[in-house]
Motif scaffolding. Structure first.
Motif, PDB file in Angstrom:
ATOM      1  N   ALA A 128     -13.813  46.632  71.082  1.00  0.00           N
ATOM      2  CA  ALA A 128     -13.300  45.415  70.439  1.00  0.00           C
ATOM      3  C   ALA A 128     -13.928  44.175  71.071  1.00  0.00           C
ATOM      4  N   SER A 129     -14.060  44.176  72.381  1.00  0.00           N
ATOM      5  CA  SER A 129     -14.651  43.046  73.083  1.00  0.00           C
ATOM      6  C   SER A 129     -16.134  42.870  72.724  1.00  0.00           C
ATOM      7  N   THR A 130     -16.859  43.988  72.639  1.00  0.00           N
ATOM      8  CA  THR A 130     -18.274  43.932  72.283  1.00  0.00           C
ATOM      9  C   THR A 130     -18.454  43.463  70.843  1.00  0.00           C
ATOM     10  N   LEU A 131     -17.598  43.941  69.943  1.00  0.00           N
ATOM     11  CA  LEU A 131     -17.666  43.483  68.555  1.00  0.00           C
ATOM     12  C   LEU A 131     -17.431  41.979  68.475  1.00  0.00           C
ATOM     13  N   TRP A 132     -16.458  41.490  69.264  1.00  0.00           N
ATOM     14  CA  TRP A 132     -16.195  40.055  69.292  1.00  0.00           C
ATOM     15  C   TRP A 132     -17.425  39.305  69.803  1.00  0.00           C
ATOM     16  N   SER A 133     -18.049  39.822  70.860  1.00  0.00           N
ATOM     17  CA  SER A 133     -19.232  39.165  71.423  1.00  0.00           C
ATOM     18  C   SER A 133     -20.382  39.118  70.418  1.00  0.00           C
ATOM     19  N   LEU A 134     -20.587  40.218  69.698  1.00  0.00           N
ATOM     20  CA  LEU A 134     -21.618  40.232  68.659  1.00  0.00           C
ATOM     21  C   LEU A 134     -21.304  39.194  67.582  1.00  0.00           C
ATOM     22  N   ALA A 135     -20.060  39.148  67.175  1.00  0.00           N
ATOM     23  CA  ALA A 135     -19.643  38.172  66.170  1.00  0.00           C
ATOM     24  C   ALA A 135     -19.886  36.755  66.663  1.00  0.00           C
ATOM     25  N   ASP A 136     -19.592  36.524  67.924  1.00  0.00           N
ATOM     26  CA  ASP A 136     -19.751  35.185  68.488  1.00  0.00           C
ATOM     27  C   ASP A 136     -21.223  34.754  68.494  1.00  0.00           C
ATOM     28  N   VAL A 137     -22.114  35.702  68.740  1.00  0.00           N
ATOM     29  CA  VAL A 137     -23.548  35.399  68.679  1.00  0.00           C
ATOM     30  C   VAL A 137     -23.926  34.997  67.252  1.00  0.00           C
ATOM     31  N   TYR A 138     -23.497  35.791  66.277  1.00  0.00           N
ATOM     32  CA  TYR A 138     -23.795  35.453  64.881  1.00  0.00           C
ATOM     33  C   TYR A 138     -23.175  34.110  64.495  1.00  0.00           C
ATOM     34  N   HIS A 139     -21.985  33.857  64.987  1.00  0.00           N
ATOM     35  CA  HIS A 139     -21.307  32.589  64.724  1.00  0.00           C
ATOM     36  C   HIS A 139     -22.175  31.442  65.239  1.00  0.00           C
ATOM     37  N   GLY A 140     -22.667  31.573  66.463  1.00  0.00           N
ATOM     38  CA  GLY A 140     -23.528  30.548  67.049  1.00  0.00           C
ATOM     39  C   GLY A 140     -24.818  30.339  66.273  1.00  0.00           C
ATOM     40  N   TRP A 141     -25.315  31.395  65.675  1.00  0.00           N
ATOM     41  CA  TRP A 141     -26.538  31.320  64.868  1.00  0.00           C
ATOM     42  C   TRP A 141     -26.247  30.855  63.444  1.00  0.00           C
ATOM     43  N   GLU A 142     -24.985  30.588  63.145  1.00  0.00           N
ATOM     44  CA  GLU A 142     -24.524  30.171  61.814  1.00  0.00           C
ATOM     45  C   GLU A 142     -24.760  31.245  60.755  1.00  0.00           C
ATOM     46  N   LYS A 143     -24.724  32.484  61.173  1.00  0.00           N
ATOM     47  CA  LYS A 143     -24.797  33.621  60.244  1.00  0.00           C
ATOM     48  C   LYS A 143     -23.349  34.085  60.047  1.00  0.00           C
ATOM     49  N   TYR A 144     -22.660  33.333  59.204  1.00  0.00           N
ATOM     50  CA  TYR A 144     -21.213  33.469  59.090  1.00  0.00           C
ATOM     51  C   TYR A 144     -20.759  34.787  58.477  1.00  0.00           C
ATOM     52  N   ASP A 145     -21.500  35.316  57.518  1.00  0.00           N
ATOM     53  CA  ASP A 145     -21.102  36.603  56.927  1.00  0.00           C
ATOM     54  C   ASP A 145     -21.069  37.695  57.986  1.00  0.00           C
ATOM     55  N   GLU A 146     -22.105  37.745  58.813  1.00  0.00           N
ATOM     56  CA  GLU A 146     -22.161  38.748  59.877  1.00  0.00           C
ATOM     57  C   GLU A 146     -21.073  38.499  60.914  1.00  0.00           C
ATOM     58  N   ALA A 147     -20.861  37.222  61.246  1.00  0.00           N
ATOM     59  CA  ALA A 147     -19.817  36.884  62.212  1.00  0.00           C
ATOM     60  C   ALA A 147     -18.448  37.340  61.711  1.00  0.00           C
ATOM     61  N   ILE A 148     -18.164  37.067  60.462  1.00  0.00           N
ATOM     62  CA  ILE A 148     -16.871  37.470  59.891  1.00  0.00           C
ATOM     63  C   ILE A 148     -16.727  38.983  59.914  1.00  0.00           C
ATOM     64  N   GLU A 149     -17.797  39.684  59.594  1.00  0.00           N
ATOM     65  CA  GLU A 149     -17.746  41.151  59.605  1.00  0.00           C
ATOM     66  C   GLU A 149     -17.391  41.688  60.988  1.00  0.00           C
ATOM     67  N   PHE A 150     -18.070  41.209  62.013  1.00  0.00           N
ATOM     68  CA  PHE A 150     -17.810  41.709  63.365  1.00  0.00           C
ATOM     69  C   PHE A 150     -16.471  41.214  63.916  1.00  0.00           C
ATOM     70  N   TYR A 151     -16.116  39.949  63.643  1.00  0.00           N
ATOM     71  CA  TYR A 151     -14.796  39.467  64.066  1.00  0.00           C
ATOM     72  C   TYR A 151     -13.694  40.297  63.406  1.00  0.00           C
ATOM     73  N   SER A 152     -13.866  40.605  62.136  1.00  0.00           N
ATOM     74  CA  SER A 152     -12.847  41.377  61.412  1.00  0.00           C
ATOM     75  C   SER A 152     -12.700  42.779  61.990  1.00  0.00           C
ATOM     76  N   GLU A 153     -13.823  43.403  62.319  1.00  0.00           N
ATOM     77  CA  GLU A 153     -13.764  44.730  62.940  1.00  0.00           C
ATOM     78  C   GLU A 153     -13.084  44.650  64.302  1.00  0.00           C
TER      79      GLU A 153
END
Length: 155
Positions: free
Chosen positions: A15-40
């Motif tokens: 769960a922590s790693t998924l959040w970290s991946l999402a946070d990277v995508y969030h920072g890159w403004e790749k919101y679809d990917e961020a939402i996917e990983f945050y949701s998981e």
């Protein structure tokens, strides 16, 4: 790293790693990917009763705010505020309150935003970060109000 955690069955770390991946995508403004990983991350965090739930809710709220999806941003922020209030997690509550204020501000609902901003500043003060809260208020466009408050206090 994630594959090893999956093989070990370490759901907290997954769960922590998924959040970290999402946070990277969030920072890159790749919101679809961020939402996917945050949701998981959120789903897994809820299943295992992880403290990461509130952090993930606030992150999801912020992504939806940036996408101007105000209903979803508000929904996640409200849930985070409720949970953090019950847990006494003032730090995460301050972030969620700030996001809720921003949801209202971005929709032109300044009168609805102000109580959330003020509560966020109080929460930042509780955790010893009053200056941060005040600086964030200035960045949100309330510098005149802050100067007026400072002047009023000194008189």
């Amino acid at each position: 790293c994630l594959q090893i955690q999956i093989e070990r069955g370490d759901n907290e770390e997954i769960a922590s790693t998924l959040w970290s991946l999402a946070d990277v995508y969030h920072g890159w403004e790749k919101y679809d990917e961020a939402i996917e990983f945050y949701s998981e991350s959120l789903q897994l965090s809820r299943e295992i009763g992880s403290e990461n739930v509130t952090k993930t809710l606030t992150s999801l709220s912020d992504v939806h705010l940036q996408r101007r999806q105000y209903d979803k941003a508000s929904q996640y922020a409200k849930e985070a505020i409720e949970i953090t209030s019950n847990l006494g997690d003032t730090s995460t509550k301050a972030i969620a309150l700030w996001t809720m204020a921003s949801v209202h501000r971005d929709q032109g609902q300044i009168q609805d935003a102000i109580p959330f901003y003020m509560e966020a500043v109080r929460a930042y003060a509780e955790i010893g970060q009053l200056q941060k809260g005040l600086e964030m208020l200035e960045e949100a466009g309330f510098s005149v109000t802050l100067k007026a408050l400072s002047k009023a206090r000194s008189e």
